[in-house]
Write a protein that holds these residues in place. Structure first.
Motif, short mmCIF file in Angstrom:
data_model
loop_
_atom_site.label_atom_id
_atom_site.label_comp_id
_atom_site.label_asym_id
_atom_site.label_seq_id
_atom_site.Cartn_x
_atom_site.Cartn_y
_atom_site.Cartn_z
N GLN A 234 0.82 -1.22 0.00
CA GLN A 234 0.00 0.00 0.00
C GLN A 234 0.85 1.26 0.00
N VAL A 235 2.08 1.17 0.50
CA VAL A 235 2.98 2.33 0.45
C VAL A 235 4.31 1.91 -0.16
N LYS A 236 4.94 2.84 -0.86
CA LYS A 236 6.24 2.57 -1.46
C LYS A 236 7.32 2.88 -0.44
N VAL A 237 8.30 1.99 -0.35
CA VAL A 237 9.39 2.20 0.61
C VAL A 237 10.44 3.07 -0.05
N LYS A 238 10.82 4.14 0.64
CA LYS A 238 11.78 5.08 0.04
C LYS A 238 13.02 5.25 0.90
N GLY A 239 13.53 4.16 1.40
CA GLY A 239 14.76 4.24 2.19
C GLY A 239 14.55 4.35 3.68
N GLN A 240 13.28 4.34 4.11
CA GLN A 240 13.03 4.46 5.55
C GLN A 240 13.06 3.11 6.26
N LEU A 241 13.38 2.03 5.53
CA LEU A 241 13.38 0.69 6.18
C LEU A 241 14.41 0.60 7.30
N GLY A 242 15.41 1.48 7.24
CA GLY A 242 16.40 1.49 8.31
C GLY A 242 15.78 1.76 9.67
N GLU A 243 14.72 2.60 9.66
CA GLU A 243 14.00 2.87 10.92
C GLU A 243 13.35 1.59 11.44
N MET A 244 12.82 0.79 10.51
CA MET A 244 12.22 -0.49 10.91
C MET A 244 13.30 -1.43 11.45
N ALA A 245 14.49 -1.39 10.81
CA ALA A 245 15.58 -2.28 11.22
C ALA A 245 16.08 -1.94 12.62
N LYS A 246 16.04 -0.64 12.98
CA LYS A 246 16.47 -0.24 14.33
C LYS A 246 15.61 -0.91 15.40
N CYS A 247 14.36 -1.17 15.04
CA CYS A 247 13.45 -1.80 16.02
C CYS A 247 13.87 -3.23 16.38
N LEU A 248 14.75 -3.82 15.56
CA LEU A 248 15.23 -5.19 15.88
C LEU A 248 15.95 -5.23 17.22
N GLU A 249 16.51 -4.08 17.63
CA GLU A 249 17.25 -4.02 18.90
C GLU A 249 16.50 -3.21 19.95
N ASP A 250 15.18 -3.12 19.81
CA ASP A 250 14.38 -2.36 20.78
C ASP A 250 14.35 -3.07 22.14
N ASP A 251 14.25 -2.25 23.20
CA ASP A 251 14.21 -2.83 24.56
C ASP A 251 12.94 -3.65 24.77
N ARG B 20 8.47 -7.34 22.44
CA ARG B 20 7.37 -7.50 21.47
C ARG B 20 7.65 -6.70 20.19
N ILE B 21 8.25 -5.51 20.37
CA ILE B 21 8.59 -4.68 19.20
C ILE B 21 9.70 -5.36 18.40
N ALA B 22 10.71 -5.87 19.10
CA ALA B 22 11.83 -6.55 18.42
C ALA B 22 11.33 -7.78 17.66
N ASP B 23 10.45 -8.55 18.29
CA ASP B 23 9.90 -9.76 17.64
C ASP B 23 9.06 -9.40 16.42
N LEU B 24 8.29 -8.31 16.53
CA LEU B 24 7.44 -7.89 15.42
C LEU B 24 8.30 -7.44 14.24
N SER B 25 9.37 -6.73 14.56
CA SER B 25 10.29 -6.28 13.52
C SER B 25 10.96 -7.46 12.84
N ARG B 26 11.34 -8.44 13.62
CA ARG B 26 11.96 -9.67 13.09
C ARG B 26 11.00 -10.37 12.13
N MET B 27 9.73 -10.45 12.55
CA MET B 27 8.72 -11.09 11.71
C MET B 27 8.53 -10.32 10.40
N PHE B 28 8.56 -8.97 10.49
CA PHE B 28 8.38 -8.13 9.31
C PHE B 28 9.46 -8.42 8.27
N PHE B 29 10.71 -8.42 8.70
CA PHE B 29 11.80 -8.64 7.74
C PHE B 29 11.79 -10.07 7.19
N THR B 30 11.38 -11.01 8.02
CA THR B 30 11.28 -12.40 7.53
C THR B 30 10.25 -12.50 6.41
#
Length: 1213
Positions: free
Chosen positions: A1083-1100, A1103-1113
């Motif tokens: 629904q939206v085009k990714v324009k280089g902001q995926l790095g923000e999503m990747a930062k969530c992989l190391e969130d404290d 649940r956020i880290a797991d969700l981010s992991r699932m997203f990239f998978t």
């Protein structure tokens, strides 16, 4: 007649090298003539030769030694191969023998006749020898010796031929099973293939035993002669055992073992047997268990343990090649089987066998682990226990505990499986069990899913066989056991005397002066015997002290028992947390094992298990495409059935229904929205399969509808929640009880308990299908008129006065129910909205007379747009008014959203009816007259354009009419909501601002024009609002708008991505979920902001880290998305100052794991390598070098560049 000059050694030499080289000069001339004409060797010719020989040997066994007889038999045996796939040094001259190399020329009936002849002759000779052995005539003994050697040699050859023939038949059997057999092949099969030599072979083995029971030492005087003769019998026996089919036949196997046992016990065959057995274990996997069985029989029935000892010694010193898999596997099976059959013998050699614990072969280590388990089981069952019994037990326990950390997962699994077996022993070993429970709990985090699955199983076994059921039953409730421990501590403290109790003071603490005085007094006074009372008192005191000390020791033991039980329970509680996580495993069998554990734990009343049983609910969503997925769903349903839907056998039908209804209601207590959604799916599935009876449903209605006696709110709520869930599968449940729902949930009880009213509205919605079900073509929908009692009650419940926040939930569900059930929901909701608006502003007029007069004019129902023009002052009355206004705005927003859905359903319904009328037109044409036909054609033409027109009309209503139409009620609220949101200093009430923002967001989803006008305002609220709930709502709204009006939101996605850095975790999580949906759905085009999503992989927040992991998978499965955006993500991540170096490395390592294609890895490596020269600091250089080290580029230039280091790059630059 000439007697054959037979030399056994010479005969064996020729036979072993090539049977065709055995000379047969005296063979029957008819047979010799067939050497170069194989086809002339017919059955009749063979019978002509064989029959006289049979008669002669039957008459006298000595006939076998005639040259012609012996050579004729040898000639015939040369016509059958004795080895499969042999390789001989020379080729025979004879055409017949050359052919017989590959297949048997001799018919099976002839081979059977020869075997019978030799076996019967040998039997007769054995009888003769038995009678003649007592005489000391040397000539007679020599004659018998030659006869035995001749018979033995021929028997060995014949059995070899028979076995080769049988092996040939078994290998060719599958090919013979093909379709369309010819009549000829069938005939030949019946003539030749049906010969079963098993019975003859059994007889031959019997006769061997008979011969071996003779006093052969009198016949074979030297060891070499005896060994040669014994070899004639044992060699064919080993050959028989090489056949897996023969070994499976118990009778033949036992006869073969008997021959070997006698040979080993009485004829010195021990060393030869040892060599053969070890060889068999190496080359024949199927002989592993039979060889152990043979040694068991030899030890038990023949009292000969030496062979077992020698073989175990040899195995313990054996070193296996790391490439050899068959050898260790076979030896492992052998040792395990032997430890089951002969544990005492294996125990003797265990110190030597233990050396193999360091073997590279995991199969051997597995075997020794199992052997330790078998020996432990044997030791625990021994009644006579020696001095070293305890030390042996401890040694085995220590080994088994060590092996929890074996480097191979198969060994770790086997260790756990052995412990499961030990758990079932009558002797409990509580101290060891505690340690094993801790180790099993640790193994739940093993990287191997097989180990984790077995660990869960072991914990279940430890639980079901726990030793703490002696005093208080088998329940392991932590709270109860802690209470018992506290009670024992109190009793112990009461019995133990205080430190300074009179009369119990230690004599060593008494002053010396006092002791001296006492001594003087005693010496001066005469000795007085103590009185009876004093003696009785002393005895009584002694008794009391003894009873007290006994009570103390008993309570101390009880306390110890409680402490050990609590330790065990605490381990289970800790393990349960990990097992809950394993419910999300990819391995389905692991999930099923975890469910079983929770079911067992529930039976023992372990509190933590309740959490696991709740978390199991989400497994109802397991994808059911495969058998495994369906297996998980079915297992979950079965578990829940056993836990909640099966009453004890002693209950009658009514009591059982009450029990199940109570359990179903209890499932709703304290459940989260996610758990309720999963429970709904589970109950609907169970309802579809008729797992829930009508009686249970009626009991639930009784709980919901009871008015005569008081019941808890949660019970009544629970019953309607469950009924609503069941109605998703069977709407009739709700339809039949509408009156009850109006009386209870939408009556006085519902008004006093708004949650009850909310769930009643949800249940009413189930009358008609909602969501995706509503859009299905074949679905039948029944709508009600607006004056129906149900709809009137739903409208009334929206208008009730309440400051309770639960009102919003009721209003939402009531409006949704109206739109689901009414045939004209917009009319009914317009009336309700008018009344609510009137009520809100009239109420304010009454409460605030003079100062608020302008506001009353401004906020008139007809033109509420001008309301913000007034400058009201905030007072107590207005605060109450703000609640009413918040509720009004909530209704407006929700009606707007529901109206869009209603329009979509109208469009679908129109298209459905249009399609149905198109189908009926051909039938109408057949019966109508010409004029009617023309009219139908005209209608058809109009219909073709009407569908498009209808869609356009609906789009126009949504875009222009709902929020901008002259007659639209909602049009009055659009400007009002914008004004309230933009003047948050004037309208300070936090709840009003939250409601207004939510309403604004919902109205923006209706019209793109309104959305475009108010988008800057909404983004400002998103950026500046201090309320995390408001920010979360705006994030979700922007996600919805991205779907509705993509062109507007696409330019403003940066504002969405910024929320990934929000200080509030709930906002961050909502934003991540929204973006996950939008990106994965395209629904939206990714324009280089995926790095923000990747930062969530190391969130404290995990649940956020797991969700981010699932997203990239998930993203990695879509058109190389991770590869395409890797460089942009890397740039953003390395520029982030707050990101620690280790965290950055973990993120990069995770992301590079998705770049699997070599081509992509090389291209990415080239792009990253180009960055090395541009690195301004060593930190930047190291980050790029680390990324390159993770990519499989295989580029030597890049490797040299990285090896050169940062300084080299700088100097060259």
């Amino acid at each position: 007649m000439d007697t054959v000059l037979f030399d056994i050694n010479d005969a064996l030499k020729h036979y072993m090298s090539d049977p065709a080289t055995v000379s047969t000069p005296e063979a029957d001339s008819n047979l010799v003539d067939c050497e170069n004409e194989p086809e002339s060797l017919t059955n009749s010719l063979i019978n002509t030769v064989l029959n006289p020989i049979v008669d002669a040997v039957a008459d006298n066994p000595d006939a076998i030694t005639r040259s012609s007889t012996f050579d004729s038999l040898q000639f015939l045996l040369k016509c059958v191969p004795v080895f499969l796939n042999p390789s001989y040094p020379t080729e025979p001259d004879s055409k017949l023998f050359l052919l017989s190399r590959s297949s048997a020329i001799l018919p099976t009936h002839a081979l059977g006749k020869i075997l019978d002849l030799i076996v019967s002759g040998l039997s007769a000779e054995a009888d003769v020898i038995h009678n003649d052995l007592d005489s000391d005539e040397q000539d007679l003994i020599a004659h018998h010796k030659q006869l035995l050697e001749v018979f033995g040699f021929l028997l060995q050859w014949t059995i070899a031929a028979v076995e080769t023939k049988a092996a040939e038949k078994s290998t060719s059997a599958p090919a013979a099973r093909g379709r369309g057999k010819s009549a000829k092949s069938k005939a030949s099969a019946s003539k030749d293939g049906n010969w079963d030599s098993s019975a003859q072979l059994k007889t031959a083995l019997d006769i061997m035993c008979k011969v071996l029971k003779l006093k052969l030492s009198k016949i074979f005087l030297t060891t070499s002669e005896r060994d040669t003769f014994i070899g004639l019998f044992t060699r064919p026996v080993y050959m028989v055992l090489e056949s897996e089919q023969r070994v499976k036949a118990t009778a033949i196997r036992m006869h073969a073992f008997k021959v070997l046992c006698i040979a080993v016990k009485h004829h010195g065959h021990g060393y030869a047997a040892q060599i053969s057995i070890v060889q068999n274990l190496t080359y024949f996997e199927h002989l592993a268990e039979p060889m152990a069985e043979f040694l068991h029989i030899l030890s038990e029935q023949y009292d000969y343990q030496q062979l077992t000892d020698e073989i175990l010694r040899e195995i313990s010193n054996k070193e296996f090649n790391s490439n050899d898999t068959r050898g260790p596997k076979s030896v492992s099976t052998f040792i395990v089987k032997l430890s089951e059959l002969q544990p005492k013998l294996v125990m003797k050699q265990m110190t030597l066998l233990a050396k193999q614990m360091d073997s590279e072969s995991y199969a051997l280590r597995c075997a020794l682990i199992e052997v330790c388990g078998n020996l432990l089981v044997d030791l625990s069952k021994q009644e006579e226990r020696g001095d070293n019994h305890k030390s042996q037990l401890n040694a085995f326990f220590d080994v088994l505990e060590e092996r929890f950390l074996d480097i191979n997962p198969y060994c770790r699994c086997r260790t756990i499986q052995v412990w499961v077996k030990i758990c079932s022993l009558e002797v409990k070993y509580p101290k060891r069990r505690q340690r094993v429970a801790e180790l099993a709990a640790r193994s739940l985090e093993d990287k191997s899913s097989n180990v984790r699955r077995n660990s869960i199983k072991l914990l279940g076994s430890l639980l079901t066989t726990h030793p703490f059921n002696v005093m208080h039953g088998s329940q392991l409730n932590l709270k109860e056991w802690n209470g018992r421990l506290d009670k024992v501590d109190e009793e112990l403290n009461a019995l133990k005397p205080p430190p300074e109790t009179p009369g119990l003071v230690d004599s060593t603490k008494v002053g010396n002066a006092l002791l001296d005085d006492a001594t003087i007094i005693e010496s001066e006074s005469p000795q007085r015997p103590p009185s009876n009372e004093a003696m009785l008192a002393a005895v009584e005191k002694a008794r009391e002290e003894a009873a007290t000390s006994e009570a103390i020791s008993k309570l101390s033991l009880t306390r110890r028992y409680y402490v050990e039980a609590l330790k065990f329970i605490e381990v289970l509680h800790g393990a349960t947390t990990t097992i809950c996580q394993l419910l999300g495993s990819k391995n389905k069998s692991e999930i099923i094992e975890a469910m079983d554990f929770f079911e067992i734990g529930d039976a023992y009343n372990i509190e933590q298990n309740k959490i696991g049983i709740r978390k199991m609910l989400r497994l109802i969503w397991t994808k059911g495409n495969s058998d495994e997925g369906k297996g998980v769903q079915n297992h979950l349903i079965e578990c829940y059935k056993r836990l909640f839907f099966e009453a004890p056998d002693t209950y009658n039908g009514n009591d059982a229904a009450n029990y199940i209804a109570r359990n179903m209601i209890s499932l709703t207590f304290g459940a989260t929205p996610a758990e309720l959604t999963s429970l709904e799916q589970l109950l609907a599935t169970m309802m579809k399969f008729n797992h829930i009876s009508e009686l249970v449903v009626s009991k639930l209605w009784q709980v919901y509808g009871v008015q005569k006696r008081e019941i808890s709110k949660s019970q009544r709520r629970g019953s309607i929640i469950v009924l609503g869930m069941l109605a998703t599968a069977k709407p009739e449940i709700v339809v039949g009880e509408m009156e009850t729902m109006l009386r209870i949930g939408l009556g006085s009880l519902g008004r006093s308990d708004l949650q009850l009213a909310k769930y009643t509205c949800i249940a009413l919605r189930r009358i008609n299908p909602t969501g995706r079900q509503a859009k299905e073509a074949n679905i039948q929908v029944s709508k009600l008129t607006n004056n129906h009692a149900v709809l009137q009650k739903l409208a009334a419940i929206i208008e009730i006065e309440s400051d309770n926040k639960e009102w919003y939930g009721v209003a939402e569900q009531a409006i949704s129910a109206i739109y689901t059930l009414s045939n004209h929901p917009d009319i009914l909701c317009s009336e309700t909205l008018r009344r609510k608006t009137q009520y809100v502003f009239q109420k304010r007029t009454v409460q605030t007379p003079e100062p608020e007069q302008p506001l009353e004019d401004a906020l008139d129902v007809d033109s509420p747009v001008e309301a913000p023009a007034a400058k009201p002052t905030l007072s107590e009355s207005k605060l109450k008014g703000s609640v009413a206004l918040s509720q009004l705005l909530f209704i407006v927003g929700h009606i707007a959203i529901k109206q869009i859905v209603h329009l979509e359903l109208c469009e679908l319904d129109f298209k459905r009816r249009k399609a149905e009328s198109d189908k009926k037109i051909p039938a109408a044409e057949a019966t109508a007259d010409k004029a009617a036909k023309e009219a139908a054609d005209d209608l058809d033409m109009i219909g073709g354009t009407t569908e498009d027109d209808f869609t356009e009309a609906m789009a126009h209503i949504r875009e222009r009419e709902l929020l901008y139409g002259e007659n639209s009620l909602l049009a009055n609220f659009g400007p009002l909501v914008s004004e309230i949101c933009s003047n948050n200093t004037t309208y300070k009430d936090r709840n009003l601002q939250a409601a207004a923002t939510l309403c604004l967001a919902k109205l923006m989803c209706v019209s793109s024009e309104y959305c475009e006008q108010n988008l800057p305002l909404l983004i400002t609220i998103l950026e500046r609002s201090k309320d995390p709930i408001t920010r979360s709502n705006v994030v979700i709204a922007l996600g919805d708008m991205a779907v509705c009006f993509n062109h507007l939101i696409d330019e403003n996605t940066d504002f969405l991505y910024r929320r990934l850095n929000d200080k509030d975790a709930s906002v961050k999580r909502t934003c991540l979920m929204t973006l996950t949906f939008l990106i994965l759905a395209g629904q939206v085009k990714v324009k280089g902001q995926l790095g923000e999503m990747a930062k969530c992989l190391e969130d404290d927040d995990k649940r956020i880290a797991d969700l981010s992991r699932m997203f990239f998978t998930e993203l990695s499965t879509k058109d190389n998305a991770v590869y395409n955006h890797f460089v942009d993500m890397f740039s953003l991540l390395t520029a982030e100052k707050d990101l620690e170096e280790d965290a950055l490395k973990r993120i990069i390592k995770f992301l590079t794991g998705f770049i699997e294609k070599d081509k992509h890895a090389k291209q990415l490596a080239d792009k990253m390598a180009a960055r090395l020269a541009r690195c301004e600091s060593e930190k930047q250089w190291n980050e790029v070098a680390y990324a390159l080290s993770l990519l499989q580029h295989k580029n030597e230039d890049i490797t040299k560049l990285v090896t050169g280091g940062f300084r080299v790059v700088v100097s060259s630059a």
